[in-house]
Design a protein around this motif. Structure first.
Motif, PDB file in Angstrom:
ATOM      1  N   THR A 127       0.899  67.413  52.450  1.00 57.15           N
ATOM      2  CA  THR A 127       2.043  67.672  52.767  1.00 57.15           C
ATOM      3  C   THR A 127       3.082  66.365  52.427  1.00 57.15           C
ATOM      4  OG1 THR A 127       1.916  66.779  54.869  1.00 57.15           O
ATOM      5  CG2 THR A 127       2.096  69.223  54.666  1.00 57.15           C
ATOM      6  N   GLY A 128       2.387  65.238  51.779  1.00 56.32           N
ATOM      7  CA  GLY A 128       3.273  64.215  51.424  1.00 56.32           C
ATOM      8  C   GLY A 128       4.092  64.251  50.216  1.00 56.32           C
ATOM      9  N   ARG A 129       4.818  63.218  49.897  1.00 61.45           N
ATOM     10  CA  ARG A 129       5.440  63.205  48.411  1.00 61.45           C
ATOM     11  C   ARG A 129       4.763  62.292  47.356  1.00 61.45           C
ATOM     12  NH1 ARG A 129      11.768  62.971  50.316  1.00 61.45           N
ATOM     13  NH2 ARG A 129      11.731  64.949  51.309  1.00 61.45           N
ATOM     14  N   LEU A 130       4.794  62.638  46.177  1.00 60.03           N
ATOM     15  CA  LEU A 130       4.256  61.751  45.221  1.00 60.03           C
ATOM     16  C   LEU A 130       5.437  60.922  44.438  1.00 60.03           C
ATOM     17  CD1 LEU A 130       2.523  64.462  42.927  1.00 60.03           C
ATOM     18  CD2 LEU A 130       1.476  62.983  45.049  1.00 60.03           C
ATOM     19  N   ALA A 131       5.256  59.651  44.641  1.00 59.56           N
ATOM     20  CA  ALA A 131       6.303  58.748  44.270  1.00 59.56           C
ATOM     21  C   ALA A 131       6.701  58.968  42.750  1.00 59.56           C
ATOM     22  CB  ALA A 131       6.129  57.275  44.573  1.00 59.56           C
ATOM     23  N   ARG A 132       8.254  59.123  42.804  1.00 60.25           N
ATOM     24  CA  ARG A 132       8.671  58.995  41.191  1.00 60.25           C
ATOM     25  C   ARG A 132       8.121  57.910  40.462  1.00 60.25           C
ATOM     26  NH1 ARG A 132      14.946  60.037  39.240  1.00 60.25           N
ATOM     27  NH2 ARG A 132      14.599  58.480  37.431  1.00 60.25           N
TER      28      ARG A 132
ATOM     29  N   ARG B  99       1.100  60.849  38.946  1.00 64.74           N
ATOM     30  CA  ARG B  99       2.220  61.577  38.556  1.00 64.74           C
ATOM     31  C   ARG B  99       2.884  61.210  37.399  1.00 64.74           C
ATOM     32  NH1 ARG B  99       7.736  62.313  41.896  1.00 64.74           N
ATOM     33  NH2 ARG B  99       9.213  63.290  40.364  1.00 64.74           N
ATOM     34  N   PHE B 100       2.906  61.599  36.124  1.00 66.56           N
ATOM     35  CA  PHE B 100       2.994  61.081  34.687  1.00 66.56           C
ATOM     36  C   PHE B 100       4.459  61.559  34.594  1.00 66.56           C
ATOM     37  CE2 PHE B 100      -1.461  61.119  34.174  1.00 66.56           C
ATOM     38  CZ  PHE B 100      -1.852  59.963  33.694  1.00 66.56           C
TER      39      PHE B 100
END
Length: 569
Positions: free
Chosen positions: A69-74, A388-389
């Protein structure tokens, strides 16, 4: 004398017109460069989408067995504007502006798609092009890949709280073992060692060394890590292991990365060493003479002045970290973040069992939402790494605007028509005076991504690169052999694109305009096969500098001479 005049202004064009008329009157030939200022190519018409790109990424550790439920940092832009050589921390704040698109191929929203005319905020001067602030927010998502973290895979001498001792004159042991430290804590020409003692056996697979000091670039605009700057020995330490802390055996030798005048970011390097499990490890400095001539010897900036017989390479060191994670050896060179050469790593050094199996990698690209969350993903139990690429413009400028994407034929055409095409449009009978197109030296470091690369890779290498992208972030996938093979395929694809899509496109356009092409060597500034690209030129060229510290420079001439012989040019 003639005052410096901003390019592309009416005053500048009037000077060019005077030059053209004088050349016509005196029956001289003009050979304009493909653009102005830093070579080789850029223009005001180049938008971020058509500009030179860099690959960026962020990492997030996830606990499995429950919905994520978290977010992947941009991923964030490196401070220096160029690619990072390690993973960008997940906690790094995302820059403001346009949000990323959802999934592969999605367009970014907002200001990043405003018209190119906005790029002309100010006319160009050498190195001082003004660009719209919102262009800094240009970003595109590429892929999201996850893999289970093997047991003990990400331990370090810091996390395991190894006891560090040394007989070298280190001023601060805490800084020496801090991977974030860039301040040099020892400079010496006396032999010695740094020892790491673990409570329980530690599996060593890689060593990260930061030499510290001002070795961000070589040649123009930077310090020379050879002349009076103890850089090489820090990356030449002998690696030893012991089970009892008394009897040590050599297990490896660190080695410097080959570099050229545009090599950047080489203070810190991660070296692969043969997988070894032991309680004690030592990094040993053995003073030795310089391996080859450089200007620091002539000027006497080394210990013992210019007495060649006594001269040694001093050790300079900021930090050292031992790691259990198998990491791509000399990643800046292998992923083409900067020009360099490093040896191939074999399966004998890092066995396939220590690498991430291709079958365990999960592609979550289509599940990425604009806010960085993932749709409906519950990883199996265990620890997971999610990377995250994305990619962004490196914001490098020339020719009144951004450097163009050197892997894109569309970008090459844009630059050609913006500059050479404008000469043709403005001056009647230009075909009688402008008979040569000059492509100057390569002066903008490396490019390691482009929106065209995935498609070009599939077409040229005949397999899909996406799950192997982890290798570009330093992760060893499947095996050392497989990882090295993929990275070589990627560098070959980049070279092929530069050859065919940039130089090939410009050569064809010049042919249509009835002009010859003259160009200089690229290699040792950017990873490319010079002997391939020189087929798209009529006059091969190089350069050398009489008073310069770059003793490797003759390569610039040798490639041009060899290509002239091969192609009969």
């Amino acid at each position: 004398g003639i005052q410096a005049t901003m390019t592309l202004t009416p005053e500048w064009w009037s000077l060019v017109e005077h030059l053209f008329n004088e050349a016509k009157r005196l029956n001289l030939t003009l050979a304009p460069h493909i653009c102005s200022t830093w070579g080789p190519a850029g223009a005001p018409e180049i938008t971020p989408e058509l500009s030179q790109q860099i690959l960026i990424w962020s990492e997030t550790e996830v606990e499995g067995g429950k919905p994520f439920t978290g977010r992947l940092a941009r991923p964030t832009r490196p401070a220096a504007g160029r690619a990072s050589f390690g993973m960008i921390p997940a906690a790094a704040p995302a820059p403001g502006g346009a949000a990323p698109g959802a999934g592969r191929g999605a367009a970014a929203s907002g200001a990043a798609q405003q018209p190119a005319a906005a790029a002309q905020a100010a006319p160009a001067r050498r190195g001082s092009v003004s660009i719209p602030p919102f262009w800094r927010d240009y970003y595109r998502d590429l892929a999201v890949l996850a893999f289970p973290i093997p047991e003990g895979w990400d331990e370090t001498s810091q996390t395991r709280k190894a006891k560090v001792t040394t007989n070298l004159p280190v001023t601060d042991l805490a800084k020496l073992t801090d991977p974030a430290n860039t301040e040099r804590v020892v400079t010496t020409d006396q032999a010695g060692w740094i020892q790491f003692a673990f409570d329980q056996p530690f599996t060593l697979r890689s060593v990260t060394v930061n030499a510290g000091g001002a070795a961000q670039a070589i040649g123009f605009g930077g310090g020379n890590p050879q002349a009076g700057n103890p850089y090489l020995p820090a990356h030449s330490l002998e690696v030893q292991a012991s089970d009892d802390g008394v009897n040590f055996r050599k297990i490896g030798q660190l080695e410097p990365m080959y570099n050229g005048w545009q090599t950047r970011g080489i203070n810190a390097l991660t070296h692969t060493v043969k997988e070894t499990r032991a309680r004690f490890f030592r990094l040993v400095y053995n003073p030795a003479p310089p391996r080859g001539y450089d200007e620091g010897m002539r000027t006497g900036t080394r210990p013992y002045g210019a007495d060649f017989k006594k001269m040694v390479e001093p050790l300079g060191l900021a930090s050292v970290v031992l790691q259990s994670t198998p990491t791509v050896h000399h990643l800046p060179a292998k992923n083409n973040s900067t020009w360099g050469r490093g040896r191939l790593v074999t399966d004998d050094e890092i066995p396939p069992s220590s690498c991430i199996p291709l079958s365990s990698i999960v592609d979550l690209t289509q599940q990425l939402r604009e806010d960085g969350t993932l749709e409906n993903w519950t990883p199996p139990p265990g620890r997971w790494k999610v990377i995250r690429f994305g990619y962004t413009t490196d914001l490098a400028t020339t020719g009144g605007g951004l450097h163009c994407d050197k892997y894109s034929a569309d970008a090459a055409r844009e630059v050609y028509h913006a500059w050479f095409g404008e000469f043709r449009r403005r001056f009647p009978e230009s075909d009688k005076v402008i008979k040569i197109l000059n492509i100057d030296s390569w002066e903008n470091g490396s490019q390691n991504w482009s929106p065209v690369l995935v498609g070009e890779f599939r077409r040229r290498r005949r397999y899909d690169p996406l799950r192997y992208l982890l290798c570009m972030a330093g992760v060893m996938v499947e095996s050392a052999r497989t990882t090295e093979a993929f990275l070589l395929d990627m560098r070959r694809t980049m070279s092929d694109c530069l050859v065919d899509n940039f130089y090939g496109t410009i050569y064809q356009l010049a042919r249509q305009d009835g002009v010859l092409v003259m160009s200089e060597s690229v290699n040792q500034a950017m990873n490319v096969d010079d002997l391939e690209y020189f087929k798209y030129t009529d006059w091969t060229g190089g350069e050398f500098w009489v008073r310069a510290t770059q003793n490797w420079k003759p390569n610039d001439v040798a490639d041009a001479v060899s290509a002239a012989r091969i192609y009969g040019k």
